[in-house]
Design an enzyme around this catalytic site. Sequence first.
Site, mmCIF file in Angstrom:
data_model
loop_
_atom_site.group_PDB
_atom_site.id
_atom_site.type_symbol
_atom_site.label_atom_id
_atom_site.label_comp_id
_atom_site.label_asym_id
_atom_site.label_seq_id
_atom_site.Cartn_x
_atom_site.Cartn_y
_atom_site.Cartn_z
ATOM 1 N N GLU A 67 70.504 -34.846 -63.694
ATOM 2 C CA GLU A 67 71.234 -33.872 -64.515
ATOM 3 C C GLU A 67 72.375 -33.193 -63.780
ATOM 4 O OE1 GLU A 67 67.893 -33.829 -64.107
ATOM 5 O OE2 GLU A 67 66.878 -32.891 -65.798
ATOM 6 N N ASP B 83 64.746 -34.509 -65.326
ATOM 7 C CA ASP B 83 63.522 -33.724 -65.172
ATOM 8 C C ASP B 83 62.393 -34.279 -66.044
ATOM 9 O OD1 ASP B 83 64.787 -32.089 -63.389
ATOM 10 O OD2 ASP B 83 65.253 -30.523 -64.842
ATOM 11 N N ASP C 24 60.235 -32.669 -67.968
ATOM 12 C CA ASP C 24 59.808 -31.915 -69.152
ATOM 13 C C ASP C 24 60.482 -32.482 -70.393
ATOM 14 O OD1 ASP C 24 62.401 -31.073 -68.828
ATOM 15 O OD2 ASP C 24 61.895 -29.011 -68.324
ATOM 16 N N GLU D 107 63.035 -31.440 -72.238
ATOM 17 C CA GLU D 107 64.492 -31.501 -72.205
ATOM 18 C C GLU D 107 64.960 -32.658 -71.341
ATOM 19 O OE1 GLU D 107 66.709 -29.736 -74.000
ATOM 20 O OE2 GLU D 107 65.001 -28.816 -75.002
ATOM 21 N N TYR E 216 59.254 -28.335 -58.943
ATOM 22 C CA TYR E 216 59.946 -28.065 -60.211
ATOM 23 C C TYR E 216 59.598 -26.679 -60.737
ATOM 24 C CZ TYR E 216 62.029 -29.077 -64.738
ATOM 25 O OH TYR E 216 62.820 -29.052 -65.863
ATOM 26 N N ARG F 40 59.922 -25.238 -63.755
ATOM 27 C CA ARG F 40 59.526 -24.976 -65.151
ATOM 28 C C ARG F 40 58.142 -25.574 -65.375
ATOM 29 N NH1 ARG F 40 65.110 -26.371 -65.924
ATOM 30 N NH2 ARG F 40 66.315 -24.490 -66.385
ATOM 31 N N HIS G 287 52.922 -30.773 -64.728
ATOM 32 C CA HIS G 287 53.579 -30.355 -63.493
ATOM 33 C C HIS G 287 52.605 -29.566 -62.630
ATOM 34 C CE1 HIS G 287 57.539 -31.752 -64.305
ATOM 35 N NE2 HIS G 287 57.689 -31.040 -65.395
#
Length: 910
Positions: free
Chosen positions: A18, A104, A106, A108, A328, A330, A375
């Site tokens: 990203e 990532d 997750d 998103e 990570y 989040r 995670h």
Amino acid sequence: MPVKATDKKTGKKLVIVESPAKGKTIAAYLGEGFEVTASMGHIRDLPQPSDLPAELKKTAVGKFAVDLDNDFEPYYVVSTDKKKKVAELKAALKDADELYLATDGDREGEAIAWHLLQVLKPKVPVHRLTFPEITKEAIQRALLEMRDVDVAMVDAQETRRILDRLYGYEISPVLWRKVARGLSAGRVQSVATRLVVERERERMSFRTASYWDLLGTFATGAAESFKAKLVSVDGARVATGKDFSDLGELKGKAVAHLDEAAATSLAANLESSSFTVRSVDTKPYTRRPAAPFTTSTLQQEAGRKLRYSSKVTMQVAQRLYENGYITYMRTDSPALSDQAINAARRQASELYGPEYVPEARRVYKGKSKNAQEAHEAIRPAGDSFRTPAQVASSLRGDEFKLYELIWKRTVASQMADAKGSTASVRLGAVASDGRDAEFSASGTVITFRGFMAAYEEGRDAVRDDDAEGTDGARLPVLKADDVLTAAELNAVGHETSPPPRYTEASLVKVLEELGIGRPSTYAATISTIMDRGYVTNRGQALVPSWIAFSVVRLLEEHFTDYVDYDFTAELEEDLDRIARGEAGRVEWLNQFYYGDRVDTGLHTIVNDLGEIDAKAINSIEIAPGIVLRVGKFGPYLERPLPADAPEGTEPERANVPEDLAPDELTAEKAIELMETAGPEERVLGEDPETGRTIVARNGRYGPYVIELIPEVTAEELANQPVEYYKNGKPKPPKKPVKQKPRTGSLFKSMSVDTVTLEEALKLMKLPRVLGTDAEGNEITVQNGRFGPYLKKGTDSRSIGSEEEIFTITLEQALEIYSQPKQRGGRQAAAPLAEFGTDPVSEKPIVVKDGRFGPYITDGITNITVPRSTAIEELTREQAIDLLAEKREKGPVKKPAARKPAARKRTPAKK
């Protein structure tokens, strides 16, 4: 899985992440053969409906950029500012043997990977890999555990995006019509705003109650003294703050409510009494360490201990993650990997001693079924943690402080319990008037600090109605029947306190407890409600605006389910079910929008709203006969007119100071503001040249004077000369163009109730023409937002005071213009803050006060300081990061619409 060999000769493997920072760190570990590039976040999204092609605006796609007639199919476009990036990615892919999507892990990140597949249409093997931390070991493990894009997670993200579009675009227009333009409603932001407003309502309705008790200082022989508090009189418990309701009423009758006189009398009657220890109760004390950080607990603790906003916390954590310092950021899982547990236990033993590490490993589990897609907790990166001392040379400021906090919490989570003992003592005496008084004291002695040697969790503010307690004090060794001497007895008064306002930390905590929102949304939610003007900061406390009261009231009365805490939490659970493949996207959206999800569905609720009384929604009774109105230009107080008031009578009004919090606008304060309010409008007289009435008014942007231009009467229109069309038919009479009235802002030294007609006429003639220079350029003098100034073409020069506008001469103006011009036409203001040299532009970074508020600049790139960040809290690292983000975005351009992307859920095969 192992990378497959291909027939291509390039041998290049393209890796897409990203952000450039993340890509730079990964590239250092991958080595030759890999090319790492960044997508700069999402490359596609739903456009604004106004940007859709004309042929789609009147179709089922036109309202939301989502096809309501075709299973809620989203209409995605590549935004204008991402077209260049997409072209670069396609060019990089042309000579690649394989494509690695390393966004990532997750929802998103999974959606970004899927969108890359749809746009790039790769013809080479595609691999999806994720890593919870950017270390060499984690990347090597990820290359052995590659998979396909998770379609269920993509569905959940897409459902969330469409859900938020339906919610916001259906409900926000209702707010525009009934409250104010520019407002917005959102699935999580509206509930967060309601929480803050409800807390302020509790504070507004709160009534203080007072109560008294005694605080004594006692000693036995030569022993050290200690304090104890009165807890009962004649066997009845003495009332404390918890015994009173928020209306100031005593909730129970079986308590002794002492007033000042009773407490003072009891203290006097106990002065000559003999005190003895009636009981001593000693218990072992054990305290366990807190779990490792999740996203929400990190935001809470960084807010408490470092005074960071949620947004700043996440920005700093993002940089730490992308540069390989932490895992990570989040996650809602407090779990640690085996390697992390071993590293934490090893460091605790090395730094504090083997006795500080328990025999059994500590295992923490999260409450969420998804645990943010498995995670880990937020911890230092790597199989062997770097201590704060080891990163001190590479991390500075905010980044070092947050890393140290994360390291301490992680290591402490694997350390031994704190041990000690708690003693509670009861002592008493009989007063000279026969009343029996009993006092109590308690204290804790820590005999083994355990995890507290490394870290101790902070606490949020709570009500403290008994400020002078005795808990936690160290007590001398006492036993029953010991005789004590009362060295001091004082009557102490207390007042109950209202519930504390939310801070960002406590708001995040309650949102998590209610199951509303997810780790990745908390910081953005708080930023949104601040940017919309619903909430402001007072220190760390969140204070709602009056417009937030109107918004919440409208939503509570007409969209009840959509600001209901349980309903909103259920929506989050449903999205989790879609992510796990247990529910379908299309069926769920149909239920939500058209029915079954609630009584009738959002679509029907909006269409059947009926008439909403905007005046009632925007009115709050503050005192008998005084109402607060939320108007177009802000809140104001008003005394409604009686029913028999003559037509045309204006009600009394008073402005509400901007810095007055809602709970501070009491009935007494409202009456005071009404009584001291200056006139809203005062007639000054007639202009002798035009005969028009001149009035002075208090306006939204300050007091001003204006001439009143009479309306054209029906008789005047009828008496206009008749004009005819070519066919001989008479034309209707033309309405004269409405003349713009002359106005003038009052000087700072003037007010509505003191300005004179003569002064008003002078103000309305501004700008004042002084004459011309040698080249014939006209010079004028006028008043502006930043004070009085001269103007000659595009050249402006400041002058001293407002009064000089009427006295300065042409000669004086020419003298000013003969001097070299200072920057900006006036003395350049000193920067609000300075942060040294920018590493990219190599220009000095400063914070300046601009027209729209403070902004950060290096002389080339400007970025507004976020409303959620105080200038005093802004750091050099944040300033550099904000400038870098602005450079990456480039100039803002309107996105161009594109045809709908084909909805292909199956990712390319490896």
